[in-house]
Design an enzyme around this catalytic site. Structure first.
Site, PDB file in Angstrom:
ATOM      1  N   ARG A 178       6.929  41.978   4.834  1.00  0.00           N
ATOM      2  CA  ARG A 178       7.226  40.963   3.813  1.00  0.00           C
ATOM      3  C   ARG A 178       6.459  39.677   4.092  1.00  0.00           C
ATOM      4  O   ARG A 178       5.993  39.002   3.173  1.00  0.00           O
ATOM      5  CB  ARG A 178       8.736  40.698   3.770  1.00  0.00           C
ATOM      6  CG  ARG A 178       9.492  41.871   3.160  1.00  0.00           C
ATOM      7  CD  ARG A 178      10.959  41.821   3.472  1.00  0.00           C
ATOM      8  NE  ARG A 178      11.633  40.725   2.820  1.00  0.00           N
ATOM      9  CZ  ARG A 178      12.810  40.242   3.200  1.00  0.00           C
ATOM     10  NH1 ARG A 178      13.427  40.757   4.260  1.00  0.00           N
ATOM     11  NH2 ARG A 178      13.363  39.265   2.540  1.00  0.00           N
ATOM     12  N   ARG A 180      20.747  43.983   5.180  1.00  0.00           N
ATOM     13  CA  ARG A 180      19.840  44.476   4.142  1.00  0.00           C
ATOM     14  C   ARG A 180      18.795  45.401   4.770  1.00  0.00           C
ATOM     15  O   ARG A 180      18.287  45.103   5.844  1.00  0.00           O
ATOM     16  CB  ARG A 180      19.115  43.285   3.475  1.00  0.00           C
ATOM     17  CG  ARG A 180      19.961  42.573   2.445  1.00  0.00           C
ATOM     18  CD  ARG A 180      19.363  41.261   2.005  1.00  0.00           C
ATOM     19  NE  ARG A 180      17.935  41.295   1.638  1.00  0.00           N
ATOM     20  CZ  ARG A 180      17.277  40.247   1.122  1.00  0.00           C
ATOM     21  NH1 ARG A 180      17.911  39.108   0.901  1.00  0.00           N
ATOM     22  NH2 ARG A 180      16.000  40.341   0.841  1.00  0.00           N
TER      23      ARG A 180
END
Ligand code: ADP
Ligand code: AMP
Length: 219
Positions: free
Chosen positions: A171, A160
């Site tokens: 994140r 990803r």
């Protein structure tokens, strides 16, 4: 049973959600999976979400809340649901509370999977995801039988974009700032169950089942 899985990216929410939803026969709703499916299909929702996902940021609340509202009224949720990756902000948690009150399906438990930051980085940078069915592997801890190929559907495995180390760090920051306050939010409501997420996969599944069977809500 109606559940929420909380935890930082890489805590093992998706891996455990798939197992636990299978064991209890309840629907697994992953907002991240819904966005990735929309990106693959080239929808407007996918285009909008991708902008934020590629930067390691959260997608705006109103976009995510509408998706979850639609998912919760699907008949697949009739026997219960497991929300994986939602809510991620206090505004989302408040909206969820209202939606669940409207449909008369309150949460039974919120499972918080905790893992240290080093483990998050180790897990996500070696995660590989099936382009076709979305299943996750880990190059070391859960490798596919044939390199680069999904065991279940034969699809191609890829990394990803948001699993590269720089984006993983972004994140984690979003998680600390916006999602971690939900631990206290659900503790105050007597719904929180804490489970250590850094054992091996079978140990964690066992620990979640035990916590759901025995823990009085309230953590
Ligand atoms: P999340 O949904 O919380 O982001 P995932 O379930 O996708 O996390 O797990 C992240 C990565 O770590 C995947 O590559 C997965 O195969 C691996 N993983 C999950 N649980 C464990 C575990 N208990 N031990 C080792 N690796 C794990
Ligand atoms: P995940 O697959 O759960 O790791 O989610 C991947 C990305 O999708 C996140 O980093 C966010 O950009 C976006 N996303 C998923 N769920 C939510 C949510 N509840 N709120 C905001 N953004 C989300």
């Amino acid at each position: 049973m109606n559940l929420v899985f909380l935890g930082p990216p890489g805590a093992g929410k998706g891996t455990q959600a798939e197992r636990i939803s299978g064991i209890y026969g309840i629907a697994h709703i992953s907002t991240g999976d819904i966005f990735r499916e929309n990106i693959k299909k080239g929808t407007e929702l996918g285009r909008r979400a991708k902008e934020y996902m590629d930067r390691g940021e959260l997608v705006p609340d109103e976009v995510v809340i509408d998706i979850v509202r639609d998912a919760l009224v699907d008949e697949k949720c009739d026997r219960g649901f497991l929300l994986d990756g939602f809510p991620r902000t206090v505004a989302q948690a408040e909206a969820l509370e209202v939606m669940l009150r409207e449909i008369g399906r309150p949460l039974d438990r919120v499972v918080n999977l905790s893992v240290p930051d080093e483990v998050v980085v180790e897990r996500l940078t070696a995660r590989r995801t099936c382009r076709n069915c979305g299943r996750n592997y880990h190059l070391v801890f859960n490798p596919p039988k044939v390199e680069g190929v999904c065991d279940v559907c034969g699809g191609e495995l890829f990394q990803r974009d948001d699993d590269r180390e720089e984006t993983v760090r972004a994140r984690l920051e979003e998680y600390r700032r916006k999602t971690e306050p939900l631990i206290e939010y659900y503790r105050e409501r007597g719904l929180l169950v804490e489970v250590a997420g850094d054992g091996d996969m079978d140990e964690v599944t066992q620990a979640i089942q035990e916590a759901l069977a025995t823990a009085a809500p309230g953590g």
